[in-house]
Design a protein around this motif. Structure first.
Motif, PDB file in Angstrom:
ATOM      1  N   ASN A 122     -19.738  73.894  87.217  1.00 40.67           N
ATOM      2  CA  ASN A 122     -18.484  73.976  89.247  1.00 40.67           C
ATOM      3  C   ASN A 122     -17.989  72.518  88.042  1.00 40.67           C
ATOM      4  O   ASN A 122     -17.669  71.117  88.781  1.00 40.67           O
ATOM      5  CB  ASN A 122     -18.534  73.202  89.974  1.00 40.67           C
ATOM      6  N   ASN A 138     -15.364  79.865  95.767  1.00 45.22           N
ATOM      7  CA  ASN A 138     -15.074  78.633  96.728  1.00 45.22           C
ATOM      8  C   ASN A 138     -15.064  77.115  96.067  1.00 45.22           C
ATOM      9  O   ASN A 138     -15.175  76.620  97.730  1.00 45.22           O
ATOM     10  CB  ASN A 138     -16.111  78.319  97.748  1.00 45.22           C
ATOM     11  N   ASP A 139     -14.996  77.339  94.721  1.00 50.46           N
ATOM     12  CA  ASP A 139     -14.975  75.515  94.509  1.00 50.46           C
ATOM     13  C   ASP A 139     -13.657  74.476  95.063  1.00 50.46           C
ATOM     14  O   ASP A 139     -12.878  75.427  94.985  1.00 50.46           O
ATOM     15  CB  ASP A 139     -15.341  75.351  92.645  1.00 50.46           C
ATOM     16  N   ASP A 140     -14.250  74.135  95.803  1.00 47.28           N
ATOM     17  CA  ASP A 140     -12.820  72.385  96.324  1.00 47.28           C
ATOM     18  C   ASP A 140     -13.433  71.280  95.236  1.00 47.28           C
ATOM     19  O   ASP A 140     -12.530  70.818  95.744  1.00 47.28           O
ATOM     20  CB  ASP A 140     -13.190  73.402  97.657  1.00 47.28           C
ATOM     21  N   GLY A 152     -19.818  77.458  96.420  1.00 49.56           N
ATOM     22  CA  GLY A 152     -18.572  76.652  96.366  1.00 49.56           C
ATOM     23  C   GLY A 152     -19.867  75.892  95.426  1.00 49.56           C
ATOM     24  O   GLY A 152     -19.075  76.126  94.601  1.00 49.56           O
ATOM     25  N   HIS A 153     -18.748  74.509  95.877  1.00 47.58           N
ATOM     26  CA  HIS A 153     -19.222  73.544  94.298  1.00 47.58           C
ATOM     27  C   HIS A 153     -20.478  72.807  93.979  1.00 47.58           C
ATOM     28  O   HIS A 153     -20.382  72.424  92.755  1.00 47.58           O
ATOM     29  CB  HIS A 153     -18.365  72.147  94.404  1.00 47.58           C
ATOM     30  N   ASP A 186     -25.334  77.028  97.271  1.00 49.90           N
ATOM     31  CA  ASP A 186     -25.466  78.380  98.179  1.00 49.90           C
ATOM     32  C   ASP A 186     -25.656  79.384  97.153  1.00 49.90           C
ATOM     33  O   ASP A 186     -26.995  80.971  98.382  1.00 49.90           O
ATOM     34  CB  ASP A 186     -23.968  78.571  97.216  1.00 49.90           C
TER      35      ASP A 186
END
Length: 297
Positions: A153, A248-250, A275-276, A281
């Motif tokens: 990430n 869903n890495d932001d 996610g990040h 997660d």
């Protein structure tokens, strides 16, 4: 133990179990002195025959505890694993002079830690987020020290987004202003800390940020804002690379991470429903993915 039954770090947080309390019983907290500063480490030995050693580098505003949720499943796959708080991060000591947090110095800390803790000869290095930026630097300094690099990430150049406004808030008004900018961006009450209304997990992350040396925060966000793409130099080292992120890495734009993988001709794995912080997660999935990549190298 069936490691597929390992709880996700994020699910443990939902139960009020903060990352520091997710440390497995088999792991041990230690300190190592690097450049006259005591850095906090968490170490777990392989369960059964050891296949290799991995060093996990945390991201910006993070600490060694961020990886607690994947330590035991990695150990059960045969890996000695060490995580640490970088200089100035929560749990570790660090200088108050911003200039002593140069990217070169942070990369050198990794090599000195490997030597001091006798982790070599060839280590699987993982850098999460900002830790990936530092890890690239470490690989470029001495590629022969590493069996592989995982960009977890993390991306090759400035992520853009709100980083300049966050940097401005931090430099002008200090760490709490940075905290406020992230709370507002998330649509959360920015004054919950003053009101004493943070829940247990929110309080943990607040304390982690406020327990970080302000000089580290300033230097780190400046490094991120001025990150230079070194993908070509990294490829030239010949060190095997995995680029992996949550779907869903932001943080870093996903196309940027994918393009980095393509340029490196690296393994590229996307973790669905994450996610990040993909390791929190989907902890079991992340550990299995990492161990599989390390097994191949």
């Amino acid at each position: 133990m069936d490691i597929s039954a390992v709880a996700n770090g994020i699910d443990l947080e939902a139960q009020g179990i903060t990352p520091d309390r997710q440390i497995p019983p088999l792991a041990r907290r230690e300190q190592v002195t690097i450049d006259s500063y005591d850095l906090a480490t968490i170490r777990i030995d392989a369960i059964g025959p050891a296949r290799g050693t991995a060093l996990l580098v945390p991201g910006y505003t993070s600490s060694a505890d961020t990886f607690n949720c994947i330590l035991e499943p990695l150990a059960r796959r045969g890996y000695n694993v060490v995580s640490f708080s970088q200089r100035g991060q929560q749990l570790s000591q660090g200088p108050s002079d911003v200039s002593e947090y140069s990217l070169e110095r942070l990369g050198a800390d990794i090599h000195e830690l490997i030597t001091t803790m006798n982790l070599g000869p060839r280590v699987h290095l993982l850098g999460h987020s900002f830790g990936g930026v530092v890890s690239i630097e470490a690989v470029l300094q001495k590629p022969e020290a590493f069996a592989s690099l995982t960009m977890w990430n993390s991306g090759p150049e400035c992520m853009g987004g709100d980083i300049e406004s966050q940097r401005h808030a931090l430099l002008e008004y200090g760490p709490r202003a940075f905290y406020l900018s992230t709370r507002i961006a998330a649509g959360l009450d920015p004054d919950a800390d003053i009101k004493g209304e943070l829940n247990l997990v929110e309080q943990y992350y607040y304390d982690r940020l406020m327990g970080t040396n302000p000089a580290q925060l300033e230097a780190g966000i400046t490094i991120l804002a001025n990150q230079v793409n070194k993908t070509a130099q990294l490829k030239a080292t010949g060190v095997p690379v995995l680029v992996s992120h949550g779907a869903n890495d932001d943080a870093w734009p996903i196309p940027m991470q994918r393009e980095m993988a393509e340029e490196l001709e690296a393994d590229y794995w996307v973790i669905a429903h994450a996610g990040h912080s993909a390791h929190a997660d989907r902890s079991h999935t992340s550990a299995e993915l990492l161990a599989t990549f390390w097994d191949e190298h």
